[in-house]
Design an enzyme around this catalytic site. Structure first.
Site, PDB file in Angstrom:
ATOM      1  N   PRO A 116       0.758  -1.350   0.028  1.00 58.36           N
ATOM      2  CA  PRO A 116       0.105   0.140  -0.113  1.00 58.36           C
ATOM      3  C   PRO A 116       0.974   1.307   0.046  1.00 58.36           C
ATOM      4  CG  PRO A 116       0.047  -0.977   2.127  1.00 58.36           C
ATOM      5  CD  PRO A 116       0.903  -1.954   1.230  1.00 58.36           C
ATOM      6  N   GLN A 151      -6.882  -0.919   3.049  1.00 55.35           N
ATOM      7  CA  GLN A 151      -6.140  -0.768   4.133  1.00 55.35           C
ATOM      8  C   GLN A 151      -6.637   0.827   5.029  1.00 55.35           C
ATOM      9  OE1 GLN A 151      -2.116   1.409   4.667  1.00 55.35           O
ATOM     10  NE2 GLN A 151      -1.491  -0.601   5.331  1.00 55.35           N
ATOM     11  N   CYS A 196       2.540   3.433   9.553  1.00 56.86           N
ATOM     12  CA  CYS A 196       2.720   4.747   9.196  1.00 56.86           C
ATOM     13  C   CYS A 196       3.543   5.661  10.279  1.00 56.86           C
ATOM     14  CB  CYS A 196       1.445   5.710   9.050  1.00 56.86           C
ATOM     15  SG  CYS A 196       1.643   7.017   8.470  1.00 56.86           S
ATOM     16  N   LYS A 250      -0.291  -4.813   8.759  1.00 55.92           N
ATOM     17  CA  LYS A 250       0.976  -4.345   8.435  1.00 55.92           C
ATOM     18  C   LYS A 250       1.706  -3.406   9.630  1.00 55.92           C
ATOM     19  CE  LYS A 250       3.563  -2.288   4.444  1.00 55.92           C
ATOM     20  NZ  LYS A 250       3.631  -0.541   4.877  1.00 55.92           N
ATOM     21  N   ASN A 290       8.835  -7.165   4.279  1.00 52.80           N
ATOM     22  CA  ASN A 290       8.670  -5.933   3.400  1.00 52.80           C
ATOM     23  C   ASN A 290      10.089  -5.223   3.653  1.00 52.80           C
ATOM     24  OD1 ASN A 290       7.320  -2.783   3.718  1.00 52.80           O
ATOM     25  ND2 ASN A 290       7.559  -3.683   1.850  1.00 52.80           N
ATOM     26  N   GLY A 291      10.595  -4.346   2.894  1.00 53.56           N
ATOM     27  CA  GLY A 291      11.377  -3.483   3.030  1.00 53.56           C
ATOM     28  C   GLY A 291      12.682  -3.496   2.200  1.00 53.56           C
TER      29      GLY A 291
HETATM   30  C1  LIG Z   1       5.236   7.042  -1.175  1.00 46.02           C
HETATM   31  C2  LIG Z   1       5.005   5.957  -0.229  1.00 46.02           C
HETATM   32  C3  LIG Z   1       3.583   5.790   0.663  1.00 46.02           C
HETATM   33  C4  LIG Z   1       3.553   4.817   1.238  1.00 46.02           C
HETATM   34  N1  LIG Z   1       2.195   4.667   1.990  1.00 46.02           N
HETATM   35  C5  LIG Z   1       2.057   3.825   2.697  1.00 46.02           C
HETATM   36  C6  LIG Z   1       0.532   3.377   2.949  1.00 46.02           C
HETATM   37  O1  LIG Z   1      -0.437   4.208   2.662  1.00 46.02           O
HETATM   38  N2  LIG Z   1       0.438   2.265   3.821  1.00 46.02           N
HETATM   39  C7  LIG Z   1       1.245   1.432   4.406  1.00 46.02           C
HETATM   40  O2  LIG Z   1       1.071   0.741   5.155  1.00 46.02           O
HETATM   41  N3  LIG Z   1       2.618   1.799   3.967  1.00 46.02           N
HETATM   42  C8  LIG Z   1       2.797   2.684   3.203  1.00 46.02           C
HETATM   43  N4  LIG Z   1       3.948   2.992   2.818  1.00 46.02           N
HETATM   44  C9  LIG Z   1       5.247   2.000   3.243  1.00 46.02           C
HETATM   45  C10 LIG Z   1       5.138   0.755   1.886  1.00 46.02           C
HETATM   46  O3  LIG Z   1       3.999   0.259   2.301  1.00 46.02           O
HETATM   47  C11 LIG Z   1       6.343  -0.152   2.404  1.00 46.02           C
HETATM   48  O4  LIG Z   1       6.180  -0.405   3.886  1.00 46.02           O
HETATM   49  C12 LIG Z   1       7.975   0.659   2.582  1.00 46.02           C
HETATM   50  O5  LIG Z   1       7.864   1.361   1.128  1.00 46.02           O
HETATM   51  C13 LIG Z   1       9.016  -0.350   2.326  1.00 46.02           C
HETATM   52  O6  LIG Z   1       9.044  -1.297   1.331  1.00 46.02           O
HETATM   53  P1  LIG Z   1       9.718  -0.857   0.003  1.00 46.02           P
HETATM   54  O7  LIG Z   1      11.340  -0.723   0.424  1.00 46.02           O
HETATM   55  O8  LIG Z   1       9.520  -2.247  -0.935  1.00 46.02           O
HETATM   56  O9  LIG Z   1       9.421   0.362  -0.670  1.00 46.02           O
HETATM   57  C14 LIG Z   1       4.400   4.081   2.020  1.00 46.02           C
HETATM   58  C15 LIG Z   1       5.614   4.257   1.224  1.00 46.02           C
HETATM   59  C16 LIG Z   1       5.963   5.313   0.293  1.00 46.02           C
HETATM   60  C17 LIG Z   1       7.378   5.149  -0.345  1.00 46.02           C
END
Ligand SMILES: Cc1cc2nc3c(=O)[nH]c(=O)nc-3n(C[C@H](O)[C@H](O)[C@H](O)COP(=O)(O)O)c2cc1C
Length: 335
Positions: A19, A73, A103, A142, A205-206
């Protein structure tokens, strides 16, 4: 072995689209679904916004048949509001409900919500229980490793939330204090996977941004699936590339320039369709550079694309990009 959440069969080792606020809207999800995402989530939706009937929150409930399985979510700081928001969101008929306890932002919307709940696990448990009771759908969560280095309490979170009925947990390998800085550390995620009390699927994740890393971390951290966020922005092919590598050990060729242009045009088309021409064109501006990452001397096109308001001219520019770079003698590094 297939991973299951309630009646939803996600197949072996599913790849989830994360998300992402202002990113994972229906137009973006469309290209990611085509790219091979096994399950997707909406952007987070404010529980208070849903209850107030705020247009922005309501619009985020839009989901489409071809997106299934998809989770909505929600986030919030008040248990009763989360309960009510769950009832409202359930009426939109997603396949599951997901709660955001990750968040890190401290703005008004997130105050006391998201990762803040990691500081009050008792309240988190009560909130989650209220959500689980308010819907017939499976509920997933999450979250992060914990609030900061001194309180990495996600193992307690996993056990207690499983006990009150959540059906899967995604863990972002950072603490709240880390925001998005430093490398994600999945070591604790493996500990949870190895905890014999924990039976629900655990998704890591991450920082997964390549097929090699996805395959290596699958082995190393023993997770049931991986959630990918940023690496899918402008690069929805990441899902099929990870899958192919896991199945064959071979790296799939990256998308051709033509495929990049097609994906970008599709994203634009869907944006206009869903948001209307003005907002659709405006919000697409943040995506162009990502679709064409690695193209040499792309800046002048990017500048034009992010200013242009006329839709036919945008399509002409995209055709010109395809033509220009396909003609180039060099093969740009598209990796
Ligand atoms: C622009 C942006 C918006 C995000 N919005 C949400 C969100 O609405 N809900 C959520 O659970 N995580 C949100 N995240 C976190 C991501 O879901 C994820 O946990 C985080 O980017 C790490 O994963 P990645 O390294 O694959 O990007 C957001 C991340 C980014 C970069």
């Amino acid at each position: 072995m297939s991973v299951k959440i309630g009646n939803i069969d996600l197949g072996e080792f599913p790849l989830l689209l994360a998300p992402m606020e202002d990113v994972s809207d229906p137009p973006f999800r469309y290209v990611c679904k085509k790219g091979g995402a096994d399950m997707m989530y909406t952007e987070f939706i404010s529980s208070e916004g849903l209850i107030r009937d705020a247009a922005k929150s309501k619009k985020k409930l839009d989901i489409f048949e071809y997106e299934r399985p998809i989770g909505i979510q929600i986030f919030g700081s008040d248990i009763e509001s989360m309960r009510e928001a769950t009832e409202i969101a359930t009426l939109a008929s997603p396949d599951l409900m997901d709660i955001n306890y990750g968040c890190p932002v401290k703005n008004v919307a997130c105050r006391g919500a998201g990762a803040s709940l990691l500081q009050d696990i008792d309240k988190m448990v009560k909130m989650t229980e209220a959500v689980v009771k308010a819907t017939h759908l499976p509920v997933t969560v999450k979250t992060r490793l914990g609030w900061d280095d001194n309180t990495k309490n996600v193992e307690e979170v996993a056990e207690r939330l499983q006990d009150i009925g959540i059906q899967a947990l995604t863990i972002h390998g950072r603490t709240r204090a880390q925001l998005y800085k430093g490398e994600a550390d999945w070591t604790l995620i493996r500990e949870i996977k190895r905890n014999p009390r924990v039976k629900i699927p655990i998704f890591g994740n991450g920082d997964v941004d390549s097929p090699q890393k996805a395959a290596a971390w699958r082995q190393e951290y023993e997770v049931d699936g991986i959630m990918i966020g940023r690496a899918a922005i402008g690069y929805p092919w990441i899902f099929r590339e990870v899958k192919h590598f896991m199945q064959t050990g071979e790296i799939l060729d990256g998308p051709t320039l033509k495929e990049r242009v097609i994906a970008c045009k599709t994203h634009l088309e869907k944006s206009i369709e869903w948001k209307g021409p003005k907002v659709g064109v405006f919000e697409m501006r943040r995506h162009y550079a990502n679709y064409f990452k690695g193209l040499p001397d792309f800046k002048s096109y990017r500048m034009q694309l992010v200013k242009e308001e006329d839709i036919p001219t945008i399509y002409e520019l995209l055709a010109e990009i395809e033509h220009k770079y396909a003609q180039a003698e060099f093969i740009p590094d598209l990796a």
